[in-house]
Design a protein around this motif. Structure first.
Motif, short mmCIF file in Angstrom:
data_model
loop_
_atom_site.label_atom_id
_atom_site.label_comp_id
_atom_site.label_asym_id
_atom_site.label_seq_id
_atom_site.Cartn_x
_atom_site.Cartn_y
_atom_site.Cartn_z
N UNK A 197 -8.44 2.31 -13.01
CA UNK A 197 -8.52 3.29 -11.91
C UNK A 197 -8.43 2.65 -10.53
N UNK A 198 -8.92 1.39 -10.39
CA UNK A 198 -8.81 0.70 -9.10
C UNK A 198 -7.34 0.46 -8.76
N UNK A 199 -6.59 0.01 -9.76
CA UNK A 199 -5.16 -0.26 -9.56
C UNK A 199 -4.40 1.04 -9.27
N UNK A 200 -4.70 2.08 -10.02
CA UNK A 200 -4.05 3.39 -9.81
C UNK A 200 -4.39 3.94 -8.42
N UNK A 201 -5.65 3.77 -8.02
CA UNK A 201 -6.08 4.23 -6.70
C UNK A 201 -5.35 3.52 -5.58
N UNK A 202 -5.13 2.21 -5.74
CA UNK A 202 -4.39 1.45 -4.73
C UNK A 202 -2.95 1.91 -4.61
N UNK A 203 -2.31 2.15 -5.75
CA UNK A 203 -0.92 2.64 -5.75
C UNK A 203 -0.85 4.02 -5.11
N UNK A 204 -1.84 4.87 -5.43
CA UNK A 204 -1.88 6.22 -4.85
C UNK A 204 -2.02 6.15 -3.33
N UNK A 205 -2.88 5.26 -2.84
CA UNK A 205 -3.06 5.11 -1.39
C UNK A 205 -1.77 4.69 -0.72
N UNK A 206 -1.05 3.75 -1.35
CA UNK A 206 0.19 3.24 -0.74
C UNK A 206 1.27 4.31 -0.66
N UNK A 207 1.23 5.28 -1.59
CA UNK A 207 2.28 6.31 -1.62
C UNK A 207 1.89 7.58 -0.88
N UNK A 208 0.59 7.91 -0.89
CA UNK A 208 0.15 9.17 -0.32
C UNK A 208 -0.36 9.05 1.12
N UNK A 209 -0.70 7.84 1.56
CA UNK A 209 -1.24 7.66 2.91
C UNK A 209 -0.23 8.07 3.96
N UNK A 210 -0.65 8.91 4.90
CA UNK A 210 0.27 9.41 5.92
C UNK A 210 0.16 8.63 7.23
N UNK A 211 -0.87 7.78 7.36
CA UNK A 211 -1.04 7.00 8.58
C UNK A 211 -1.35 5.56 8.23
#
Length: 268
Positions: A22-36
């Motif tokens: 989940x830590x790895x998935x969370x990092x990938x999600x942040x890199x793709x979904x972060x708008x700023x």
């Protein structure tokens, strides 16, 4: 018969392996979904942590359960370096958070913060224009000052002066009391052309995107927050260090078991 220490190392690393996903998935999600830039700030460290935990737990799991001695040796080496690194960071965290505190103001519910009260190392980090621009952007995106006027802009002056503001709100969302500005709303003050030598008085602006985000007091408020958080992290690190040392000791027992079993197979 599989020995207890090997089983225990295997179980602990299997749990770590599950946590790393989940830590790895969370990092990938942040890199793709972060708008700023602020939202994407943590994506690379989180991904790196996830990959690190995944690789180390796999090495420990395979090394202990499949009796692969060289993998277990690599696992123990990484664990030793991690313990050493964590120990140094804990000492450093206690050292740099030893100085600095808010100053109580007469007839005020909040405190005021001065940058010079904090450790030189922390001051250098926030005095870097490049670093501060990123931090300021994050503070502005978080709307840390908006909560002061969420209930309306008609907060009476006495009520505001008695409110318990956070360190960042006190430092970034209002001018210093020493400036002598006249209160209008929590984020709107009338400049009285003060002769105060405090540079923050000239840095204040009623523009909601500016306020006191360029003030020394804002940097000091952030450092007070960091100081508080780092102290909590340092205490948790001490507990985690004890846990790592126990796991490392069990791993050493498993490594010794592997060597003894390999020797027994070579010389029946």
């Amino acid at each position: 018969m599989v020995r207890f220490s090997n089983n225990l190392v295997g179980i602990l690393n299997f749990i770590t392996l599950l946590l790393s996903l989940p830590i790895l998935i969370g990092g990938v999600w942040l890199s793709r979904q972060g708008t700023s830039e602020c939202e994407r700030f943590l994506d690379k460290p989180v991904i790196a942590l996830g990959v690190f935990l995944l690789i180390v737990s796999l090495a420990g799991l395979i090394g202990a359960c499949c009796r692969v001695s060289w993998l277990l040796w690599v696992y123990l080496l990484v664990m030793f370096l991690l313990i050493l690194l964590l120990f140094c960071f804990t000492i450093f965290a206690f050292a740099v958070t030893n100085k600095g505190a808010g100053e109580a103001i007469s007839n005020r519910g909040y405190k005021e913060y001065r940058l010079g009260d904090y450790s030189g190392w922390l001051q250098k980090r926030v005095n870097s224009q490049k670093n501060w621009n990123k931090i300021k952007s994050c503070l502005q995106d978080s709307k840390v000052c908006k909560s002061l006027i969420d209930d309306g802009s008609n907060t009476p002056a006495d009520e505001f002066y008695n409110s318990h503001l956070s360190a960042i709100q006190s430092g970034c969302c209002k001018p210093s009391d020493g400036c002598g500005f006249n209160y209008v709303t929590p984020t709107n003050w009338t400049n009285t052309n003060t002769t105060s030598a405090n540079p923050d008085c000239n840095a204040w602006s009623n523009d909601q995107k500016t306020l006191c985000f360029n003030c020394q007091s804002c940097k000091a408020g952030l450092l007070d927050n960091i100081k508080s958080d780092w102290k909590k992290v340092a205490v948790l690190n001490v507990i985690f260090l004890v846990f790592l040392i126990i796991v490392y000791s069990i791993g050493c027992c498993a490594f010794r078991n592997n060597r003894e079993d390999n020797s027994w197979k070579r010389y029946p």
